[in-house]
Design a protein around this motif. Structure first.
Motif, mmCIF file in Angstrom:
data_model
loop_
_atom_site.group_PDB
_atom_site.id
_atom_site.type_symbol
_atom_site.label_atom_id
_atom_site.label_comp_id
_atom_site.label_asym_id
_atom_site.label_seq_id
_atom_site.Cartn_x
_atom_site.Cartn_y
_atom_site.Cartn_z
ATOM 1 N N LEU A 26 48.965 15.718 -0.021
ATOM 2 C CA LEU A 26 48.033 16.742 0.445
ATOM 3 C C LEU A 26 47.856 17.837 -0.602
ATOM 4 O O LEU A 26 46.728 18.267 -0.871
ATOM 5 C CB LEU A 26 48.509 17.336 1.768
ATOM 6 N N ALA A 27 48.934 18.298 -1.198
ATOM 7 C CA ALA A 27 48.860 19.372 -2.188
ATOM 8 C C ALA A 27 48.046 18.961 -3.410
ATOM 9 O O ALA A 27 47.350 19.785 -4.001
ATOM 10 C CB ALA A 27 50.264 19.807 -2.611
ATOM 11 N N ARG A 28 48.103 17.687 -3.772
ATOM 12 C CA ARG A 28 47.408 17.206 -4.966
ATOM 13 C C ARG A 28 46.013 16.663 -4.673
ATOM 14 O O ARG A 28 45.330 16.213 -5.578
ATOM 15 C CB ARG A 28 48.263 16.147 -5.653
ATOM 16 N N SER A 29 45.582 16.731 -3.417
ATOM 17 C CA SER A 29 44.258 16.241 -3.033
ATOM 18 C C SER A 29 43.256 17.384 -3.044
ATOM 19 O O SER A 29 43.614 18.534 -2.812
ATOM 20 C CB SER A 29 44.311 15.627 -1.629
ATOM 21 N N PRO A 30 41.987 17.052 -3.296
ATOM 22 C CA PRO A 30 40.953 18.093 -3.253
ATOM 23 C C PRO A 30 40.957 18.805 -1.904
ATOM 24 O O PRO A 30 41.031 18.163 -0.851
ATOM 25 C CB PRO A 30 39.649 17.301 -3.449
ATOM 26 N N GLY A 31 40.929 20.119 -1.944
ATOM 27 C CA GLY A 31 40.946 20.899 -0.719
ATOM 28 C C GLY A 31 42.278 20.888 -0.010
ATOM 29 O O GLY A 31 42.376 21.357 1.120
ATOM 30 N N GLY A 77 40.197 8.823 -0.461
ATOM 31 C CA GLY A 77 39.974 10.213 -0.063
ATOM 32 C C GLY A 77 40.163 11.203 -1.180
ATOM 33 O O GLY A 77 40.248 12.403 -0.943
ATOM 34 N N SER A 78 40.208 10.732 -2.414
ATOM 35 C CA SER A 78 40.464 11.631 -3.537
ATOM 36 C C SER A 78 39.210 12.289 -4.087
ATOM 37 O O SER A 78 39.287 13.046 -5.040
ATOM 38 C CB SER A 78 41.162 10.869 -4.671
ATOM 39 N N ALA A 79 38.063 12.030 -3.469
ATOM 40 C CA ALA A 79 36.831 12.682 -3.912
ATOM 41 C C ALA A 79 36.879 14.161 -3.554
ATOM 42 O O ALA A 79 37.447 14.526 -2.525
ATOM 43 C CB ALA A 79 35.615 12.027 -3.256
#
Length: 165
Positions: A48-53, A154-156
């Motif tokens: 989560l921390a490394r994902s956009p938003g 979901g990494s967009a």
């Protein structure tokens, strides 16, 4: 059975990989446990921390981890009770929701990461000669993309949301 089959370097590569994985997990799990997290909970916070938003759809979080959709729901429920994650409804699909890391979850990572990175350096990346890490990372990504294509689901980029709890 022939020695040619038993001595095949492909078996050696897979065996070494699993031995490294098991050894690293054992060393890192002790440190995570000292901070009150399981390796799965740490992985969820990191993803989560490394994902956009700082967020992922629950289905994407399940795809990126070793958890089933029901397994990720149970982990997120527990982490939501601890204040590290919250859920947010998906504005475009009412059947879907996002797991979002909270300020408390980011603070937990901030407390863990310096020691965690030191352990990674000591037992993993620091074992490689200078210049080899980049090649190693490229090789791991190539293999990961072949065997686990959902690992980056979901990494967009999306809107940046950090929930204060």
């Amino acid at each position: 059975m022939s020695d040619d089959l038993l001595g095949d370097p492909r078996l050696t590569a897979a065996g070494l990989f699993f031995e490294v994985h098991t050894g690293l997990n054992a060393r890192l799990a002790v440190q995570l446990c000292e901070h009150g997290l399981s390796p799965v909970e740490f992985e969820v916070l990191m993803r989560l921390a490394r994902s956009p938003g700082h967020q992922l759809r629950m289905t994407d979080l399940a795809s990126q981890t070793s958890l089933s959709t029901s397994g990720v729901t149970r982990v997120v429920d527990r982490m939501e009770r601890d204040g590290f994650i919250t859920r947010r409804a998906c504005p475009s699909d009412r059947r879907s929701s996002y797991a979002v890391i909270t300020k408390s979850g980011l603070g937990k990572l901030e407390a863990i990461l310096p020691e965690h990175l030191a352990l990674i350096e000591r037992w993993f990346t620091g074992q490689l000669p200078a210049g080899q890490l980049s090649t190693f990372l490229d090789a791991l990504r190539t293999i990961r993309d072949a065997v686990h294509p959902g690992a980056t689901a979901g990494s967009a980029p999306s809107e940046h949301v950090v929930v204060e709890v």
